[in-house]
Write a protein that holds these residues in place. Structure first.
Motif, PDB file in Angstrom:
ATOM      1  N   SER A 199       0.501  -0.948   0.270  1.00 27.99           N
ATOM      2  CA  SER A 199      -0.396  -0.035   0.366  1.00 27.99           C
ATOM      3  C   SER A 199       0.882   1.472   0.181  1.00 27.99           C
ATOM      4  N   ASP A 200       2.068   1.369   0.166  1.00 34.34           N
ATOM      5  CA  ASP A 200       3.276   2.185   0.795  1.00 34.34           C
ATOM      6  C   ASP A 200       3.273   2.689  -1.194  1.00 34.34           C
ATOM      7  N   PRO A 202       0.409   2.966  -4.164  1.00 35.55           N
ATOM      8  CA  PRO A 202      -0.794   3.123  -4.413  1.00 35.55           C
ATOM      9  C   PRO A 202      -0.471   3.097  -5.849  1.00 35.55           C
ATOM     10  N   HIS A 203       0.207   3.700  -7.202  1.00 32.35           N
ATOM     11  CA  HIS A 203       0.099   3.435  -8.488  1.00 32.35           C
ATOM     12  C   HIS A 203       0.786   1.569  -8.486  1.00 32.35           C
ATOM     13  N   ALA A 205      -1.025  -1.159  -7.209  1.00 32.94           N
ATOM     14  CA  ALA A 205      -1.872  -1.526  -6.816  1.00 32.94           C
ATOM     15  C   ALA A 205      -2.305  -2.730  -6.948  1.00 32.94           C
TER      16      ALA A 205
END
Length: 520
Positions: A199-200, A202-203, A205
């Motif tokens: 999740s660190d 997000p691009h 995910a």
């Protein structure tokens, strides 16, 4: 008295003194169960006790070890480090710890060694004790793990896929391992990303949505699918994604299949264009003959009307109607020529041409759509001849004009045709409209074959794709800028024809009242 008073004293009635525990036997039983070597030595370095594990490391029975020194049990070279550590412990007078590498009984071992002094009740040092844990197996395990990781990285790095190992943690996924291709997807090096939560990033995910991972863990089945994802600096890309559960971890491979998908789309386009070409050839053939009759007969009527003595007003109206009809047949002829050229596949013949004449031809072809939608404004600059194909370019600009007309608002719509020089070797044509605009997410795909935002049955998604290919085939380029709610500008860049190809002076395409005029 003392015995009676103690036996019958308050609080002690009926109690006996606790038995003395067999501490020596208890000590021996405990150290024999330990996986570590345990021993004691006197001040002369003679073994006074050693358990069976220690005897095994020395390669001798316990009976042969007790009462003897290390120098009696091993070579001087092997005994050197042990004797030095004994000396340091006795000098320090306290417990010391060290990791050591020793050759013992012909075997190289890694030790975690603990040594301390033995004292009498009065504090006098009488010897030392030692506890040694063999770390060799642990070290071999660490070395094997490092080798395994190195092999994993070597194998994963040679793969064309991005590879991730993730671990589930309370509705989160933590990155444990990734290869070089995975680094490019995350935008971070492996050593910086490993240990962080997915999740660190997000691009990225889409690599492994937690809900999808839960499904794979629950079913235990391999998940294999294809996803479309925007990638910064690369536009929209297609990826094949595979997820496989390994305990509480998830192995994920991601392959960029954009080029494969584009090749498939091109193949389908070629197949459809081949079908369209066959259809176009048939349509062009069927239309061309009756069109020739119509055009010839219109010419004949025009000639005959000139011989008849008709009132001037009637003659003028008839001749004007005939002129419009002949213009219509000329537009149809151009369309047929385009269809025949498309069916033959010979649309690459290039020659110097007057771009303004091509634009006017496109305006005529699209006029039926334009006049009911809004205002057309021409803003033509002085241009040299360009190198291109008039039929192809008419097709391009007709398509751009019709698309612009479709985008116009119901009231106050305007299309601007702008031409100007672009440096010394190119010219640019701009088709501007003040329509609805194109969303940013669609701009990246605007020239893709079969991509359309029009309702089903109103658009094929081929117009801009074909126009883009035509312009590129002519050595030019095409771009688009758009703002939602404000309008769109398509730009077509074309190469200037060489001067030696200009055999005739360029004629002005419009009257002397200036190049900037408008048509409502």
């Amino acid at each position: 008295m003392n015995d009676g008073s103690e036996a019958g004293g308050p609080g002690r009635a009926g109690l006996e003194p606790p038995p003395e525990l067999p501490y020596r036997e208890l000590f021996r039983s405990v150290v024999e169960e330990l996986p570590d070597a345990v021993f004691t030595k006197d001040l002369q370095g003679r073994y006074t006790f050693i358990n069976s594990v220690g005897a095994h490391y020395l390669g001798r029975p316990v009976e042969e070890i007790l009462g003897r020194k290390d120098s009696d049990l091993m070579s001087a070279e092997e005994a050197q480090s042990t004797l030095e550590f004994d000396r340091q412990t006795l000098l320090a007078g306290r417990t010391l710890y060290a990791e050591m590498s020793e050759q013992m009984a012909g075997v190289r071992r890694e030790w975690l060694s603990t040594k301390g002094v033995l004292r009498r009740p009065d504090g006098q040092v009488v010897g030392l004790f030692g506890i040694a844990r063999d770390l060799s197996h642990h070290r071999r395990g660490e070395a094997a793990q490092r080798q395994s990781e190195a092999l994993f990285r070597a194998a994963a790095s040679s793969s064309f896929d991005a590879f991730f190992i993730l671990r589930g943690e309370q509705e989160q996924l933590r990155l444990l391992r990734l290869n070089t291709h995975a680094e490019s997807l995350l935008g971070r090096e492996a050593r910086e990303a490993e240990g962080h939560l997915l999740s660190d990033f997000p691009h990225a995910a889409f690599i492994a949505p937690f809900a999808l991972c839960e499904q794979v863990w629950r079913t235990g089945r391999l998940h294999d699918d294809e996803v479309e994802q925007p990638v910064a600096g690369k536009g929209r890309r297609w990826f094949r994604r595979q997820l496989s559960a390994v305990g509480d971890c998830m192995a994920v491979t991601v392959r960029d299949i954009t080029e494969q998908r584009e090749n498939q789309m091109r193949l389908r386009l070629n197949e459809r264009m081949a079908s369209i070409g066959m259809l176009a050839a048939g349509v062009a053939h069927e239309i061309n003959n009756p069109l020739a009759f119509v055009h010839a007969n219109l010419g004949f009527i025009h000639t005959e009307l000139g011989r008849l003595a008709l009132p001037e007003d009637d003659a003028h109206e008839l001749l004007e109607a005939l002129t419009e009809a002949r213009e219509g047949t000329e537009r149809m002829r151009l369309i047929v020529e385009s269809l025949r050229a498309l069916s033959r596949g010979d649309m690459v013949a290039m020659h110097p041409l007057d771009l303004h004449e091509v634009l006017e031809s496109a305006v005529h072809l699209a006029w039926g759509r334009l006049r009911s939608r809004g205002r057309l404004v021409r803003d033509y600059g002085e241009l040299p001849q360009v190198l291109g194909n008039s039929v192809q370019l008419a097709q391009v600009f007709t398509n751009l004009l019709i698309n612009a007309a479709h985008a116009l608002p119901k009231v106050g719509g305007e299309i601007r045709l702008v031409t100007r020089a672009h440096g010394s070797s190119q010219v640019v044509v701009e088709v501007q409209d003040n329509g609805c605009g194109i969303p940013a997410e669609n701009l990246e795909r605007i020239f893709e074959p079969f991509f359309t935002t029009k309702p089903v049955g109103e658009g094929t998604g081929l117009g801009l794709a074909i126009s883009h290919d035509i312009v590129r085939g002519l050595g030019g380029s095409m771009s688009v800028d758009s703002t939602v709610g404000q309008g769109t500008i398509f730009r077509v860049f074309l190469s200037v024809a060489e001067e030696k190809a200009h055999e005739e002076p360029v004629q002005e395409p419009h009257s002397s009242d200036g190049l900037h005029h408008s048509v409502a």
